[in-house]
Structure formats: C-alpha cells, structure tokens
Design a protein around this motif. Sequence first.
Motif, PDB file in Angstrom:
ATOM      1  N   UNK A  46       0.844  -1.196   0.000  1.00  0.00           N
ATOM      2  CA  UNK A  46       0.000   0.000   0.000  1.00  0.00           C
ATOM      3  C   UNK A  46       0.879   1.246   0.000  1.00  0.00           C
ATOM      4  N   UNK A  47       0.261   2.390  -0.261  1.00  0.00           N
ATOM      5  CA  UNK A  47       0.982   3.658  -0.235  1.00  0.00           C
ATOM      6  C   UNK A  47       1.559   3.913   1.157  1.00  0.00           C
ATOM      7  N   UNK A  48       0.835   3.499   2.187  1.00  0.00           N
ATOM      8  CA  UNK A  48       1.307   3.689   3.554  1.00  0.00           C
ATOM      9  C   UNK A  48       2.580   2.876   3.822  1.00  0.00           C
ATOM     10  N   UNK A  49       2.604   1.636   3.361  1.00  0.00           N
ATOM     11  CA  UNK A  49       3.786   0.794   3.532  1.00  0.00           C
ATOM     12  C   UNK A  49       4.958   1.371   2.740  1.00  0.00           C
ATOM     13  N   UNK A  50       4.663   1.852   1.519  1.00  0.00           N
ATOM     14  CA  UNK A  50       5.720   2.474   0.711  1.00  0.00           C
ATOM     15  C   UNK A  50       6.308   3.683   1.431  1.00  0.00           C
ATOM     16  N   UNK A  51       5.449   4.450   2.079  1.00  0.00           N
ATOM     17  CA  UNK A  51       5.918   5.622   2.817  1.00  0.00           C
ATOM     18  C   UNK A  51       6.823   5.201   3.975  1.00  0.00           C
ATOM     19  N   UNK A  52       6.453   4.137   4.671  1.00  0.00           N
ATOM     20  CA  UNK A  52       7.277   3.634   5.776  1.00  0.00           C
ATOM     21  C   UNK A  52       8.631   3.136   5.254  1.00  0.00           C
ATOM     22  N   UNK A  53       8.612   2.440   4.119  1.00  0.00           N
ATOM     23  CA  UNK A  53       9.857   1.943   3.525  1.00  0.00           C
ATOM     24  C   UNK A  53      10.742   3.102   3.078  1.00  0.00           C
ATOM     25  N   UNK A  54      10.129   4.115   2.473  1.00  0.00           N
ATOM     26  CA  UNK A  54      10.887   5.284   2.013  1.00  0.00           C
ATOM     27  C   UNK A  54      11.553   5.977   3.195  1.00  0.00           C
ATOM     28  N   UNK A  55      10.820   6.125   4.270  1.00  0.00           N
ATOM     29  CA  UNK A  55      11.384   6.776   5.454  1.00  0.00           C
ATOM     30  C   UNK A  55      12.562   5.977   5.997  1.00  0.00           C
ATOM     31  N   UNK A  56      12.414   4.658   6.050  1.00  0.00           N
ATOM     32  CA  UNK A  56      13.483   3.801   6.559  1.00  0.00           C
ATOM     33  C   UNK A  56      14.709   3.829   5.643  1.00  0.00           C
ATOM     34  N   UNK A  57      14.474   3.970   4.333  1.00  0.00           N
ATOM     35  CA  UNK A  57      15.573   4.017   3.366  1.00  0.00           C
ATOM     36  C   UNK A  57      16.129   5.432   3.180  1.00  0.00           C
ATOM     37  N   UNK A  58      15.438   6.405   3.755  1.00  0.00           N
ATOM     38  CA  UNK A  58      15.806   7.823   3.626  1.00  0.00           C
ATOM     39  C   UNK A  58      15.778   8.283   2.163  1.00  0.00           C
ATOM     40  N   UNK A  59      14.701   7.891   1.505  1.00  0.00           N
ATOM     41  CA  UNK A  59      14.443   8.367   0.148  1.00  0.00           C
ATOM     42  C   UNK A  59      13.038   8.941   0.129  1.00  0.00           C
ATOM     43  N   UNK A  60      12.679   9.637  -0.930  1.00  0.00           N
ATOM     44  CA  UNK A  60      11.348  10.244  -0.963  1.00  0.00           C
ATOM     45  C   UNK A  60      10.293   9.174  -1.239  1.00  0.00           C
ATOM     46  N   UNK A  61       9.170   9.326  -0.582  1.00  0.00           N
ATOM     47  CA  UNK A  61       8.056   8.406  -0.811  1.00  0.00           C
ATOM     48  C   UNK A  61       7.582   8.521  -2.257  1.00  0.00           C
ATOM     49  N   UNK A  62       7.679   9.723  -2.815  1.00  0.00           N
ATOM     50  CA  UNK A  62       7.287   9.951  -4.200  1.00  0.00           C
ATOM     51  C   UNK A  62       8.044   9.037  -5.151  1.00  0.00           C
ATOM     52  N   UNK A  63       9.314   8.833  -4.877  1.00  0.00           N
ATOM     53  CA  UNK A  63      10.144   7.953  -5.701  1.00  0.00           C
ATOM     54  C   UNK A  63       9.573   6.542  -5.710  1.00  0.00           C
ATOM     55  N   UNK A  64       9.186   6.061  -4.549  1.00  0.00           N
ATOM     56  CA  UNK A  64       8.603   4.713  -4.474  1.00  0.00           C
ATOM     57  C   UNK A  64       7.224   4.673  -5.113  1.00  0.00           C
ATOM     58  N   UNK A  65       6.450   5.750  -4.978  1.00  0.00           N
ATOM     59  CA  UNK A  65       5.131   5.790  -5.607  1.00  0.00           C
ATOM     60  C   UNK A  65       5.264   5.704  -7.130  1.00  0.00           C
ATOM     61  N   UNK A  66       6.271   6.382  -7.670  1.00  0.00           N
ATOM     62  CA  UNK A  66       6.507   6.325  -9.113  1.00  0.00           C
ATOM     63  C   UNK A  66       6.892   4.902  -9.512  1.00  0.00           C
TER      64      UNK A  66
END
Length: 147
Positions: free
Chosen positions: A49-69
């Motif tokens: 989900x978008x929420x999980x992607x946001x959590x992963x992005x935060x843990x990886x220190x990258x933008x959530x937008x990058x993962x959404x793309x």
Amino acid sequence: MASLNVGNLGEFLREQRRTAQLSLRQLADAAGVSNPYLSQIERGLRKPSAEILQQLAKALRISAETLYVQAGILDERRGLDGVEVQTAILTDPALNERQKQVLLQIYESFRKENGLVGGGKDDAASASGDGLGTDTRTEAEGGPHAT
C-alpha cells in the motif's frame, strides 16, 4: 502489467536496501513490516500500500514519491516538479546516503531561489519578472528588456 510494476518496485527496493547497506531484517524492522512481507515485496509477489511504501521510504531515507513512481501509483511525468532529478540522485548507486541528502538539499535550495518550490505553479509568476526572481526594481520599472 501490475505484476511487472511490482517486480520493478521489488528490484528497486532491493537495490536501495543494498545501497543503504541494510539487511532485509534491518529494513523490515525500521519500516515496521514483517521480514517475510518485505521479502515478498522485493520478489514482486506482493503490492504494498501507499502507507507501507511511505514507511519503507522513510526507513531508506528516500522520498516516498520515488517509491510511488516505481510502484505505478504516481505518473513520473505528471509535471516538471523535480521528481526526475530527485529520483536520479536517490537511485545513483555511486553515491552514499549522506551524499544523496546533501545533493537533494542543494537542489532544493536552488529551486527555492528560483521560485520553483511549492507545487510547480510558480512558473507563470516568475515569467512576469526577469526570470531570476531576485531584482524587483526591473519589474517596477516595467521595461520589457530581457537580457
């Protein structure tokens, strides 16, 4: 098609995790997801989900937008708001995490200086001036003397 995007997302996540020098378990713990679930995402078997992607992005220190793309949630070409540059910086395996963050900060400071931060709507506003957004005197004088 969806499984192809999920597979690309998984490969992308695995590469980002390795670049950050995190084990699968470390990333799962940092993102608050289970080890098996993260493994399934990386192998392209699950679509997070978008929420999980946001959590992963935060843990990886990258933008959530990058993962959404990468996940196909956002269209990469939806606007010239710097996403492509940010993605290029964040996905460059030759840079370490500190270097990526410094580059992103510099990039954002230039965008702010040029009036391009805040949704990308500032293009029309900056077109009315000299394009630099720094000298208000030339605007007040009203001369169309672009150099």
